[in-house]
Design a protein around this motif. Sequence first.
Motif, PDB file in Angstrom:
ATOM      1  N   GLN A 171     -33.082 -22.835  63.380  1.00 44.62           N
ATOM      2  CA  GLN A 171     -34.368 -23.161  63.978  1.00 44.62           C
ATOM      3  C   GLN A 171     -35.535 -22.439  63.295  1.00 44.62           C
ATOM      4  O   GLN A 171     -36.651 -22.949  63.254  1.00 44.62           O
ATOM      5  CB  GLN A 171     -34.316 -22.803  65.461  1.00 44.62           C
ATOM      6  CG  GLN A 171     -35.479 -23.301  66.286  1.00 44.62           C
ATOM      7  CD  GLN A 171     -35.360 -22.849  67.726  1.00 44.62           C
ATOM      8  OE1 GLN A 171     -35.599 -21.689  68.038  1.00 44.62           O
ATOM      9  NE2 GLN A 171     -34.986 -23.761  68.607  1.00 44.62           N
ATOM     10  N   MET A 172     -35.265 -21.254  62.740  1.00 44.03           N
ATOM     11  CA  MET A 172     -36.321 -20.441  62.132  1.00 44.03           C
ATOM     12  C   MET A 172     -36.717 -20.912  60.742  1.00 44.03           C
ATOM     13  O   MET A 172     -37.702 -20.428  60.180  1.00 44.03           O
ATOM     14  CB  MET A 172     -35.870 -18.981  62.076  1.00 44.03           C
ATOM     15  CG  MET A 172     -35.746 -18.331  63.437  1.00 44.03           C
ATOM     16  SD  MET A 172     -35.031 -16.674  63.361  1.00 44.03           S
ATOM     17  CE  MET A 172     -36.337 -15.788  62.507  1.00 44.03           C
ATOM     18  N   GLY A 173     -35.958 -21.812  60.157  1.00 39.51           N
ATOM     19  CA  GLY A 173     -36.290 -22.286  58.824  1.00 39.51           C
ATOM     20  C   GLY A 173     -35.474 -21.594  57.746  1.00 39.51           C
ATOM     21  O   GLY A 173     -34.734 -20.638  58.010  1.00 39.51           O
ATOM     22  N   LEU A 174     -35.621 -22.063  56.517  1.00 37.34           N
ATOM     23  CA  LEU A 174     -34.775 -21.614  55.423  1.00 37.34           C
ATOM     24  C   LEU A 174     -34.949 -20.138  55.108  1.00 37.34           C
ATOM     25  O   LEU A 174     -33.969 -19.395  55.019  1.00 37.34           O
ATOM     26  CB  LEU A 174     -35.069 -22.454  54.167  1.00 37.34           C
ATOM     27  CG  LEU A 174     -34.183 -22.156  52.948  1.00 37.34           C
ATOM     28  CD1 LEU A 174     -32.721 -22.433  53.269  1.00 37.34           C
ATOM     29  CD2 LEU A 174     -34.646 -22.993  51.752  1.00 37.34           C
ATOM     30  N   LEU A 211     -32.266 -13.700  58.536  1.00 29.93           N
ATOM     31  CA  LEU A 211     -31.611 -13.305  59.787  1.00 29.93           C
ATOM     32  C   LEU A 211     -30.100 -13.491  59.687  1.00 29.93           C
ATOM     33  O   LEU A 211     -29.330 -12.636  60.140  1.00 29.93           O
ATOM     34  CB  LEU A 211     -32.161 -14.136  60.950  1.00 29.93           C
ATOM     35  CG  LEU A 211     -31.514 -13.876  62.317  1.00 29.93           C
ATOM     36  CD1 LEU A 211     -31.666 -12.412  62.726  1.00 29.93           C
ATOM     37  CD2 LEU A 211     -32.095 -14.801  63.375  1.00 29.93           C
ATOM     38  N   LEU A 212     -29.680 -14.588  59.048  1.00 33.66           N
ATOM     39  CA  LEU A 212     -28.243 -14.848  58.886  1.00 33.66           C
ATOM     40  C   LEU A 212     -27.587 -13.766  58.038  1.00 33.66           C
ATOM     41  O   LEU A 212     -26.492 -13.283  58.363  1.00 33.66           O
ATOM     42  CB  LEU A 212     -28.039 -16.228  58.258  1.00 33.66           C
ATOM     43  CG  LEU A 212     -26.582 -16.703  58.117  1.00 33.66           C
ATOM     44  CD1 LEU A 212     -25.935 -16.819  59.488  1.00 33.66           C
ATOM     45  CD2 LEU A 212     -26.534 -18.035  57.389  1.00 33.66           C
ATOM     46  N   LEU A 213     -28.257 -13.373  56.958  1.00 31.87           N
ATOM     47  CA  LEU A 213     -27.728 -12.301  56.109  1.00 31.87           C
ATOM     48  C   LEU A 213     -27.655 -10.979  56.874  1.00 31.87           C
ATOM     49  O   LEU A 213     -26.680 -10.225  56.756  1.00 31.87           O
ATOM     50  CB  LEU A 213     -28.604 -12.133  54.868  1.00 31.87           C
ATOM     51  CG  LEU A 213     -28.497 -13.228  53.801  1.00 31.87           C
ATOM     52  CD1 LEU A 213     -29.528 -13.001  52.707  1.00 31.87           C
ATOM     53  CD2 LEU A 213     -27.087 -13.253  53.211  1.00 31.87           C
ATOM     54  N   LYS A 214     -28.668 -10.705  57.680  1.00 34.71           N
ATOM     55  CA  LYS A 214     -28.708  -9.476  58.473  1.00 34.71           C
ATOM     56  C   LYS A 214     -27.558  -9.435  59.470  1.00 34.71           C
ATOM     57  O   LYS A 214     -26.854  -8.414  59.590  1.00 34.71           O
ATOM     58  CB  LYS A 214     -30.053  -9.394  59.201  1.00 34.71           C
ATOM     59  CG  LYS A 214     -30.193  -8.235  60.174  1.00 34.71           C
ATOM     60  CD  LYS A 214     -31.515  -8.319  60.923  1.00 34.71           C
ATOM     61  CE  LYS A 214     -31.622  -7.271  62.010  1.00 34.71           C
ATOM     62  NZ  LYS A 214     -32.904  -7.394  62.766  1.00 34.71           N
TER      63      LYS A 214
END
Length: 532
Positions: free
Chosen positions: A246-249, A255-258
Amino acid sequence: MGTETHFAEPITTSQITQKQHYILGIMETRCLVSICVLLGVVVRWGVSFNSYSGAGKAPLFGDYEAQRHWQEITYNLPVHEWYFNTSDNDLNYWGLDYPPLSAYHSLICAQIAHMIRPKWVQLHESRGYESATHKLFMRTTVLVADFFIYIPAIVLFCLWLNDGTIKRKICTLLCFLIYPGLILIDYGHFQYNAVSLGFTLWAVVALGLGWDGLGSMAFSLALNYKQMELYHALPFFCYLLGKCLQMGLLKGGLLLLKVAATVLVTFALCWLPFLSDPAQTLQVLRRIFPVARGLFEDKVANAWCSLNTVIKIRSVLSTDFQLYLSLAFTILAVLPSCIRVLTKPTFWQFKLALVNSSLGFFLFSYQVHEKSILLASLPICLFLNDLPIISVWFLQASTFSMLPLFLKDGLLVPYVVTSLAFVFFSTYLLSALEHCSEEELGLVFYHKLLFFLPKMDLALILRWKFYLSIFAMASLSIATVTLSPPPHLPDLFPVLVSTFSFVHFLGTFIYFNILQFTELPNKKRNKKNKKI
């Protein structure tokens, strides 16, 4: 050049009064929270004076001895022998079958036990050790873990992530704290469920406040303490992934990496002593995911045990087919809610998905224990403020479902006292029987679903079903204690208890799945459904 004197504006009486009211409000809130926590501790410690699992029952004793034995093993043996069968570690005698973090907790307790009295954890010689002093020590270890992990998370959730007045939040806090199912298992039967559930609740609080990294770490700790936390894993994964999408690329990718880095580092640290040798890693996995135990044990209130009263599944189907069948049904049961939270990652949807996932696993997964209902009870507790009558009803049913276990452990009196106290205080303090209109409970959809029936007052019907259900639980409890089953049906009462509870759990599962896909008209719910 002249100087000009500036005077501060005088503080008015109304400002002083407002400040005093604010300070007094904070002090009153802290006082009430402290009283609630104290009452929760008193209830827990009161239950701890009773019997425990396997008390005086040689040769294997029970879960109390299992926890003590794990302290003995972790203290006396090197890490690489904890999960292997050796001359000093007989895996048939309560072999360690929980993830590494649980073993480290046993080691910490063992270190303290050895300082107090070495014979409590003496290798081989301490098997089946029982004494009043040791019981006090073991009960204290549960309370300490509860006090530092589980209870603070409850306080933060009830005060920070619940709507309503401070009085309403305090009432919710007290009801959450005195839920009898967890107290009777941890402080009666004897386990440390509050540790893994506490970490999970910390993760829920963190995600509710937008601290995704901290939430990921907390849930990783929960998984590394008890593997049954997989019941909650899919909602966490889908919620965080949906939020990233939802937050964009760019922002979503960061965030995904974090989150991924946090999870990997946490797991790596927990499993570090077992990663150097693949054989060690595989052995730990084999121990924490046993397949040979069968589809279910004892009389558990899930679909397979209830179906087994009609069709003897374990005799008709092979073990492999039972495993695949339960896997297929579990995936089908949890998939809709997971897809919903993935496409609509709000905190309200996330909480609903936690309920649906944990209940789906409990009802249909492989090798379910009666105590596993606690994994569904935790997310239900999150709805005490929003859906009080549904939550109280389910939580009491979950406690009732473990009645045969409580009777086996000699916990009849604490079961009766804590159940009565919970039902009374929860319905009274939360006004559960008043806050159950069709709009508040999302029952409007059922009129469309049951269009072929005449229109009925569903809220009134629900209240009567609640009364009848509580009466039936009380009657079955009395019958189980006072009556002898027919000789040809020795398991009559445990089967009745499990089947009756299964109907409640299945009904709750259906209700929350419908709620997951229903927009509630109440403004409070709409506020909760805002994107985070």
